[in-house]
Design an enzyme around this catalytic site. Structure first.
Site, PDB file in Angstrom:
ATOM      1  CB  CYS A   1     -24.424  -5.610   8.778  1.00  0.00           C
ATOM      2  SG  CYS A   1     -23.056  -6.233   7.754  1.00  0.00           S
TER       3      CYS A   1
ATOM      4  CD  GLU B   1     -24.626   0.944   5.900  1.00  0.00           C
ATOM      5  OE1 GLU B   1     -24.452   0.513   4.744  1.00  0.00           O
ATOM      6  OE2 GLU B   1     -23.979   0.528   6.893  1.00  0.00           O
TER       7      GLU B   1
ATOM      8  NE  ARG C   1     -25.004  -2.746   2.931  1.00  0.00           N
ATOM      9  CZ  ARG C   1     -24.944  -3.773   2.091  1.00  0.00           C
ATOM     10  NH1 ARG C   1     -26.020  -4.144   1.425  1.00  0.00           N
ATOM     11  NH2 ARG C   1     -23.829  -4.434   1.911  1.00  0.00           N
TER      12      ARG C   1
END
Length: 419
Positions: free
Chosen positions: A70, A109, A155
């Protein structure tokens, strides 16, 4: 069904899906110490760097799971997207694996900032790439608090199915009733306590709160450096006024700038007000005004303890964020985090987001006189009872801060894998 667990970390996807009866046939994780913990927990030693693995050697699977890196899209990093030297390329490796193996489902995710990165163009590009190879895609930003789990942790969850994503609905949100206390343990194996410096910081603000008259309004955030300051901030800034004219004013904590040299003047202006700009943004003007208004109204008693705040020296300790409006000014039953933006106080219903980048932002529990323990962090993230995990604070918080929330993943998976 069979699934693979890429960028596996502590194994949040593995734990969630295996409890639902699915079988993990392959895992990949670049960190050696995490691969060892993964093996102890799941009796499967993950492969290393995903870019070094031959795609044809990855077993056939029905579900591809990936909490892909991320950092390229996070507000906490440089948000440089696909230009990130290493992590920015990982999405393209995922695409290669998907194109080769054609799994029925994708379950990804990432941070919520991915949606808005580069004005939304990054996510639109990624979505089109996934769609182009035959998948129907949906996405949603969710937090554990949506499902009665006491952690504020937004998230981005991305689901996709080969051909059509029919009959899928995101799990319905649940009215929150649980408090953080139900996830705490009475006797944690390790107790991380406050440093002497932070004890001193908390004592100063405890005393400050004690002196605030009842029913008084405490602005959030409160920038104590503005107590006694008169430098311009509404239509001009210290920089735009210039060196000669700024001497007419007072700097942080009312320091008289009249007889100071240029370097001394700069050091007497709060860091957030030293920017070389002609005008401050509106949000900053509001914050400065609220802090100065509070001081004017409460100067009589604030002046008696202002020296204690000045002695804290670090500006982050001189900023106070009270996220408990309407409650008594008492730290004991609150949660405290030491952040770059200030001392943040919030109600004890939820834990703040467990972050990977900064060990100093672990929630502190004043009524327990310790930080949130390792076991408690595991409980909140859905890893309750996990046998093997990093025991050192730095590696542990990095790991748990990067992990997916097992309970949230489980709820989505139940709705996704129905046919």
């Amino acid at each position: 069904m069979k699934f693979i667990d890429l960028f596996a970390g502590l194994g949040g996807f593995h734990l969630a899906l295996s409890k639902l009866g699915h079988e993990c046939v392959f895992a990949s994780e670049i960190e050696t110490f995490l691969r060892e913990h993964y093996n102890k927990n799941f009796k499967m030693f993950p492969e290393g760097d995903i870019t070094k693995i031959k795609i044809k050697n990855i077993p056939k699977h029905d579900i591809l799971c990936a909490g892909f890196p991320c950092q390229p899209f996070s507000k906490a990093g440089f948000a440089n997207g696909f230009n990130h030297k290493i992590a920015g390329k990982m999405f393209f490796y995922l695409i290669k694996i998907i194109k080769y193996h054609k799994p029925k489902y994708l379950f990804l995710e990432n941070v919520p900032n991915l949606i808005g990165h580069n004005n939304g163009e990054t996510w639109e590009y990624m979505k089109k790439r996934i769609s182009k190879i035959g998948y129907d895609v949906d996405q949603k930003i969710l937090s554990p608090t949506d499902y009665n789990i006491p952690q504020t942790r937004n998230r981005l969850y991305i689901v996709a199915k080969k051909n059509k994503l029919t009959d899928f609905e995101w799990p319905k949100k649940i009215k929150q009733t649980n408090s953080l206390k139900k996830f705490l343990v009475s006797k944690p194996k390790k107790n991380k306590k406050l440093s002497d410096l932070k004890k001193e910081v908390l004592e100063v603000w405890k005393y400050f709160l004690k002196k605030i008259p009842k029913k008084n309004y405490l602005p959030n955030p409160l920038w104590a450096m503005e107590f006694g300051a008169t430098y311009p901030y509404k239509s001009s800034t210290p920089h735009s006024v210039g060196f000669r004219k700024i001497k007419r004013f007072k700097g942080k904590f009312g320091i008289n700038l009249k007889n100071l040299n240029k370097d001394e003047i700069i050091n007497s202006i709060p860091k957030y007000a030293r920017l070389k700009v002609k005008k401050f943004p509106q949000w900053k003007i509001k914050m400065i005004k609220k802090s100065r208004d509070f001081y004017k109204k409460n100067q009589k008693w604030v002046d008696k303890l202002i020296e204690k705040i000045i002695k804290l020296e670090h500006e982050s300790y001189q900023k106070f964020e009270w996220n408990c409006q309407g409650e008594s000014f008492n730290l004991r039953k609150k949660i405290v985090t030491f952040r770059g933006s200030g001392i943040r106080v919030r109600r004890n219903k939820n834990s703040p987001t467990l972050v990977s980048q900064c060990i100093t932002q672990v929630p502190y529990l004043p009524w327990k006189k310790r930080y949130l323990s390792l076991e408690e962090c595991l409980n909140i993230q859905g890893f309750k009872g996990l046998k093997s995990y990093p025991k050192g604070y730095e590696k542990f918080y990095m790991t748990i801060g990067n992990a997916v929330n097992v309970e949230v993943v489980s709820k989505i998976a139940k709705n996704l894998f129905v046919n």
